[in-house]
Design a protein around this motif. Structure first.
Motif, PDB file in Angstrom:
ATOM      1  N   GLN A 232      38.116   7.614  17.862  1.00 61.53           N
ATOM      2  CA  GLN A 232      39.439   7.630  18.327  1.00 61.53           C
ATOM      3  C   GLN A 232      39.655   9.119  20.072  1.00 61.53           C
ATOM      4  N   PRO A 233      40.672   8.852  20.223  1.00 58.71           N
ATOM      5  CA  PRO A 233      40.232   8.897  21.134  1.00 58.71           C
ATOM      6  C   PRO A 233      40.862  10.419  21.190  1.00 58.71           C
ATOM      7  N   SER A 234      40.097  11.972  21.042  1.00 62.71           N
ATOM      8  CA  SER A 234      40.376  12.709  21.571  1.00 62.71           C
ATOM      9  C   SER A 234      40.436  13.982  22.154  1.00 62.71           C
ATOM     10  N   VAL A 235      39.773  14.163  23.141  1.00 60.15           N
ATOM     11  CA  VAL A 235      39.476  14.660  24.845  1.00 60.15           C
ATOM     12  C   VAL A 235      40.143  14.289  25.825  1.00 60.15           C
ATOM     13  N   LEU A 236      40.747  15.234  26.597  1.00 61.03           N
ATOM     14  CA  LEU A 236      41.036  14.496  27.949  1.00 61.03           C
ATOM     15  C   LEU A 236      39.924  15.709  28.480  1.00 61.03           C
ATOM     16  N   SER A 237      38.887  14.768  29.589  1.00 61.45           N
ATOM     17  CA  SER A 237      37.882  15.631  30.376  1.00 61.45           C
ATOM     18  C   SER A 237      38.444  16.099  31.996  1.00 61.45           C
ATOM     19  N   ILE A 238      38.973  16.538  32.230  1.00 65.96           N
ATOM     20  CA  ILE A 238      39.155  16.623  34.345  1.00 65.96           C
ATOM     21  C   ILE A 238      38.170  17.949  34.968  1.00 65.96           C
ATOM     22  N   THR A 239      37.643  17.774  35.723  1.00 64.27           N
ATOM     23  CA  THR A 239      36.539  18.342  36.401  1.00 64.27           C
ATOM     24  C   THR A 239      37.964  18.951  37.656  1.00 64.27           C
ATOM     25  N   GLN A 240      37.557  20.396  38.158  1.00 57.26           N
ATOM     26  CA  GLN A 240      38.317  20.227  39.278  1.00 57.26           C
ATOM     27  C   GLN A 240      37.388  21.035  40.049  1.00 57.26           C
TER      28      GLN A 240
END
Lengths: 338, 338, 338, 338
Positions: free
Chosen positions: C128-136
């Motif tokens: 189940q889609p649960s987290v968005l992780s983005i790199t900055q």
């Protein structure tokens, strides 16, 4: 065409026959010994067999015995283990990574496998390629020939990987290819096979077939620990035994394949239906117009649709599908598309 | 007295009856709906039910839904989850810790529970008490009364813990205690029950019974991910349905209990046999002289021995144990000890 | 241009200053309190802070608190968590799945995120889609503007997902974008931030910054259980405190960014060098002819190469890179390519 | 007597000295090579060394490399791994079970070990004894002699188990026993050692010392995956190098031990204080009257109390404890108890 058939009479009878007596639990019973002997026969060598309750359990346990937690499993991006098991392989392997490879008809592209099999090998920052998992027949119903399996397994072995086969539809593949179970598995480099019976007339039993005996102790502990070691194993073993007796498994598969071919041929002749793949096993994918899908469902036909792409339907045949079932569906599609 | 009985005729017939048709998979079939309705009846409220293939799977999945990985499960030191499941709870919970408590007859001592339930609560250096797991009937065949369950569950709830019951022999307990399933479970504070059928006439199905609906989505994903969601769930559900129909489960248990009582009474009368506990369910432990054990085994009697202490044997009765079986065993012991 | 710089003097001095006294362990010391206060200042709100020993630990612990084991983490396919942590996220999350999304410059394509965020939601057969992780900044040194983060986080939140940011190069992003840390994180929808210090002058400390206090107890237990709770936390906290004091973190980043820009501008002017991305932070990728790479290595320049594509080199600048360092490298490339 | 001392000057200086230059990351630096050489010297053989950030990480990683998930770790019931790491061993081992053994002074009773080491070996229903973990010095500050270690390790080896030593206070043990590090570890049968530096003057570094090189690749992947592989490893290695240089580690330990002995001797002379164990290392347990504890705390003395039994206090000395510190505490206790 039903979404889930029942069980075939021979298997029901075998279960009934196992119910009466009293036996040692956890596989120390004659039914389990019998099933093991059958497996040895059809694979033409000694094998270890662990009955399990689902194909997902078979796959995930097998993979857990073949990769460390920091390993990766190279598989097709549309493979069942990658898309339909809710992360069972990740759970059982304690967090190994599935590396999704492309390829037509859900078959792994050998060149992509070759690149992936050595990618970052030895690099501590990366999961380590550890297992190749191939599905026979594939999720679209396509087949690998023995040569193709040998080629893929060879790439894997050259890179130090182990080889797993998801054989949820193994009988359908054997039937169509006309080669031996041995040729499709251990002779081609497969170490462990998830052997499906449920989809082909079975009831509550699939099996892990182990060609590398060194893996069996670990698999036994893992199976127990996963709640897959049953006290009354005889009820699973009786199913597997009956399934492999007198060619029942191949008869069931041949019938299902023939029904799928009949359906495929029929759909090909219909202008509104767009068959997506050659039909080699008991499964076919077909694009249909939206209203046609809606009407078919309304008329009580049961099938998966729109899980892959919009308008794409999956039809699955079984030992119990009749020519009449097929023709009724074809007639409905014909009526709705013309 | 066999180590594993077969399945009782009503359940075999139910499985046979489920084999013919075609149904929706993964529990969307009428057999599963029927089984759910039966469970609601006997528990006098709406419950969620997840069929599983073993009691270990029922226990480990239940616990995984009740504790975080950094939690602890308070259980009796002789409990099945602690000693006989090869770490299944640790696997399914992703590494929670089982805290083993003492108590006579495999029943948890309330004072020890009280101390453990708050031990190091909030201390980041320690696993956090999260679940109480009690076994009914216990591993020695002893029972908790509803009041005793309520007292233990109350201690747990006061400390913020959830409550699990391992009911592998739940029917045997209900029968002897003469109280309702509701009184023994949710009315006493139980959140999730591992409901055993296999040991009491079933074939390949146990179940998780969920009294707190909020846990069901998580349990569903965990069950799928553990390879416990079967496509042909009807074959498990049909067993459970038949098991609960017309009091079959209680009849089977009453018979098994009666046979155990007969055996217990018989053994008590024999000077060479030392019965270790009162006989309240279908299981009894008895210390026998070494030569007696050896002779019984040589004569074909099948039972566990020497797994607990040297010379201690476990005898288990079932729906299929006959008075003749019991008397034959008693006769053999009498002959060998006198 | 060195592969790993040392630590900047202010941080070394802070560590030295923390060495003398005696303090309460495990974070109950004034250095840790001080670091927390600094974090609250720069983020303009109360935050919880957990010092950790590596960025991988920060990422993996954060993700574990944001997804269940049957969840998936939506991330860029080139993200550090997906390619360079040897499966740390899979380990810490107990087997969640990383779903790799495409997008230019290692930035996630919003349309692909939108499709992935709801894919098979509620389907028990799928993670189940649960987290968005983005790199900055991203792995190629590109930046997300506050608007872009808000847009991605909005897509995630609309689908019920949580949002994690891998800020290994967070300071470099803040510096270039000229906006506040708050605008780039919690004001844009970020729940947890992996806050990097090591790559920007630190020594042995990164941190998890928690904007949703409800997550902190779980993170604290997970950190302890992962061996990340240090007794002498003051030595990590002193580094973080100094890092955030008097703008040191931004000065270091501004210098490193300027050096990268100088290098980028220089390389652009060289016909043999092919700069792959705009230079927005302290990292740049450049394709160089094979003999040039070989000569540079032979002359003692240290940089990663050929890990992405053949001939692609990565140059990283730091607080300690000098204009002379840059010019020396440029001179060498110029000499070798002309 | 402080709960956590700082770092000793030599180690601070070493860290400062490592800060300036530029080095290859992830352990390919001269500081790490230097530390490895020191370890080889003091252990009189080639060893592999993995710096880690905490003793818990050292223990849990070591155990994960020594037991399969279905294994058990035999340890003392009061051992740090069993009581103070929030389940880190269970997490890192993917759910292995800690089997808690009794014994005086937190030392494992050999007879109990002998029974546990073969208990249910080969029984698929039970976790399999896989590792012996012993703590030197123990949690109560007691010591194992080389002969005692050899005896315990021999029992383990005879049963096919591996041997781990938790050496959080290893230096204190070496100092008191007057034997070589080799005699206490690999010569006595230890496979992997958790080598503590933090408690004895270090700052942010402990280490795993591997005597069986075959384990090192697995440990390296596990360490990376656990977020324990640092880019600037030199800052850990420099600490370890300084720690082992010119006998610093033994000098620090000797001083701490002497201070503990002074405290122990002083307390023994006080009627109100009840020393619980002989003082062999830098730790002692003492039962004090409740009002005395309360007054000591109110006066600013910092120590753990009431975590083991009501009224039991733990005092720990370090490299920085002075005779004056000890005498001040003794004076306060004397004043409060008389």
């Amino acid at each position: 065409m039903s979404v889930a058939a029942g069980a075939c009479p021979e298997i029901v009878q075998a279960v009934t026959g196992a119910a009466g007596g009293q036996d040692l639990p956890y596989g120390a019973d004659p039914f389990t010994a019998g099933a093991r002997a059958r497996f040895a026969e059809i694979f033409e060598r000694d094998v270890d067999v662990l009955p399990v309750s689902t194909g997902s359990a078979a796959n995930a346990l097998s993979l857990a015995a073949l990769t460390p937690p920091w390993g990766s499993v190279l598989c097709h991006r549309d493979s069942h283990i990658n898309t339909d098991e809710c992360g069972a392989p990740e759970f059982f392997t304690n967090g190994a990574k599935l590396v999704a490879l492309p390829g037509d008809d859900a078959r792994i592209d050998p060149d992509r496998l070759r690149a992936a099999a050595t990618r970052k090998a030895g690099d501590v920052h990366s999961v380590q390629p550890s297992v190749l998992s191939i599905t026979q027949a594939t999720e679209t119903g396509a087949l690998y020939t023995p040569d193709e399996i040998r080629a893929l397994a060879g790439i894997a072995k050259d890179a130090g990987l182990r080889v797993h086969m998801d054989g949820a539809r193994f009988a359908n593949a054997v039937t169509t290819l006309g080669c031996t179970p041995a040729e499709l598995t251990w002779q081609a480099g497969v170490d462990v096979l998830s052997f499906g019976a449920t989809k082909n007339g079975g009831m509550t039993a699939d099996a892990i077939v182990v060609f590398d005996h060194a893996l069996t102790p670990e698999l036994s502990f893992r199976a127990k620990r996963a709640g897959q070691l049953t006290s009354k194993m005889r009820f699973q073993s009786a199913q597997l035994d009956a399934y492999l007796t007198d060619g029942l498994w191949l008869r069931n598969a041949a019938h299902a394949n023939a029904m799928a071919a009949r359906l495929g041929n029929g759909l090909k002749a219909l202008p509104g239906a767009d068959l997506l793949h050659a039909v080699e096993a008991n499964i076919l994918f077909c694009r249909l117009p939206r209203p046609v899908i809606d009407h078919l469902l309304a008329e009580g036909f049961a099938f998966y649709h729109d899980r892959w792409e919009p308008g794409v339907c999956r039809f699955v045949t079984s030992f119990s599908t009749t020519g009449h079932d097929v023709d009724t569906l074809l007639e409905a599609v014909r009526r709705l598309t013309t």
